[in-house]
Design a protein around this motif. Structure first.
Motif, mmCIF file in Angstrom:
data_model
loop_
_atom_site.group_PDB
_atom_site.id
_atom_site.type_symbol
_atom_site.label_atom_id
_atom_site.label_comp_id
_atom_site.label_asym_id
_atom_site.label_seq_id
_atom_site.Cartn_x
_atom_site.Cartn_y
_atom_site.Cartn_z
ATOM 1 N N THR A 1 0.825 -1.225 0.000
ATOM 2 C CA THR A 1 0.000 0.000 0.000
ATOM 3 C C THR A 1 0.853 1.267 0.000
ATOM 4 N N HIS A 2 0.501 2.193 -0.888
ATOM 5 C CA HIS A 2 1.112 3.530 -0.834
ATOM 6 C C HIS A 2 0.414 4.260 0.308
ATOM 7 N N CYS A 3 1.076 4.346 1.463
ATOM 8 C CA CYS A 3 0.375 4.840 2.660
ATOM 9 C C CYS A 3 -0.108 6.284 2.514
ATOM 10 N N CYS A 4 0.712 7.141 1.896
ATOM 11 C CA CYS A 4 0.312 8.556 1.779
ATOM 12 C C CYS A 4 -0.832 8.719 0.776
ATOM 13 N N VAL A 5 -0.808 7.904 -0.281
ATOM 14 C CA VAL A 5 -1.900 7.942 -1.263
ATOM 15 C C VAL A 5 -3.187 7.492 -0.588
#
Length: 345
Positions: free
Chosen positions: A116-120
């Motif tokens: 997972t792209h955490c900031c996205v």
């Protein structure tokens, strides 16, 4: 003689960097313009923390960034809601801090925790942050910074889809014509990214919002501003001729209203605009399933059109031979249509 007091301080951990950055950004709320000195000090603190964050995310030229620390920093930035603070405080930051923020932003968005792209993902849960960035085009001090951050967001289909389907998207039709050239140019770059980066997202949007989109887009094509006319015409070619948009193109080239726009642009005083208009106009003419109304317009105006086309040349550096071949085919088709019986009846 001891020099122990020269010992370098222990480097901060990602958690500490995020905490001090958050504290310094929150401190901006408590400082008012009346307390000029206090506000200046708070802004200096933010700048210092952003420089530390930048160093942790991309190294200092000598030491490479530590991937584990980078990942942890991205995770903490989301956990502590610092990502939202970075955006909301952007308009009051100094030039250097904004520059560092833009640099950090692109690195943060790319970070993954697992798959997972955490900031996205954080932005997906706080879509209003994207609206805030779009509206910042109205603030010429930070417009270009926000534009850079938006284009990083647009690389991700879910974020691009949100912007293109939000009310904020309509603001781009205004922003691309703002009087400040670097702001309007930057807004156009973002607008172009939105309409060309993710073909499926764009195709779905245009299918569902065809009339409202092309109604407003026509105003760009007929704008008194040369740069707007030229850029929007080129962009129209870029997304209309993409294969996922073939059904949109078929609809567009069957409408007399848009044929008239291209015929007007063929007469533009700019050679570049004439050439770009020709490349869309030829699709109207070459369409084997031209509606009767389109044939009637071509027949009624065939003399003027043939004269315009005969005087049109490819221009420097273009493929003259192919252009001339296409032009001959279009001229022949207009002549053929002009001889068809009963088009005006």
């Amino acid at each position: 003689m001891s020099f122990s007091f020269f010992k370098p301080s222990r480097p901060k951990t990602p958690l500490e960097v995020v905490k001090t950055t958050k504290d310094s950004l929150m401190a901006l709320d408590t400082k008012t313009v009346v307390e000029v000195k206090a506000l200046e000090k708070a802004l200096e603190e933010v700048e210092k923390n952003f420089a530390t964050m930048r160093c942790m995310l991309s190294g200092d030229g000598e030491v490479e960034p530590n991937p584990e620390q980078v990942s942890q920093l991205a995770s903490e930035v989301c956990k502590e809601d610092v990502l939202a603070l970075l955006i909301h405080k952007l308009p009051i930051l100094g030039w250097e801090a904004r520059k560092d923020l833009v640099h950090c932003w692109s690195i943060l968005l790319k970070q993954k925790i697992g798959s997972t792209h955490c900031c996205v993902q954080y932005i997906e849960n706080h879509f209003e942050l994207l609206d805030f960035l779009v509206v910042c085009y109205d603030n010429k001090e930070v417009a270009v910074n926000c534009g850079n951050m938006l284009r990083e967001c647009i690389k991700f289909p879910t974020l691009a889809k949100y912007i293109i389907e939000s009310a904020s998207f309509q603001l781009f039709f205004k922003f691309v014509e703002l009087p400040t050239f670097d702001v309007s140019s930057d807004a156009f770059s973002t607008f172009k990214e939105l309409l060309t980066r993710h073909e499926t997202v764009v195709s779905e949007y245009l299918t569902g919002h065809y009339d409202e989109f092309f109604d407003v887009y026509e105003k760009l094509l007929t704008s008194p501003n040369y740069v707007t006319r030229r850029q929007s015409l080129k962009l129209l070619s870029d997304f209309l001729l993409e294969s996922p948009n073939s059904h949109i193109m078929k609809r567009y080239i069957s409408e007399v209203r848009y044929l008239k726009v291209m015929m007007t642009l063929l007469k533009d005083s700019s050679k570049n605009i004439q050439i770009s208009a020709f490349h869309i106009f030829k699709v109207f003419v070459a369409n084997p399933n031209k509606p009767r109304e389109v044939k009637a317009i071509l027949a009624r105006n065939h003399e003027k059109l043939l004269e315009l086309l005969q005087n049109l040349s490819a221009g420097k550096g273009a493929d003259d031979e192919q252009f001339e071949e296409e032009k001959e085919l279009i001229i022949a088709e207009i002549e053929r249509v002009s001889r068809l019986p009963n088009l005006d009846s």
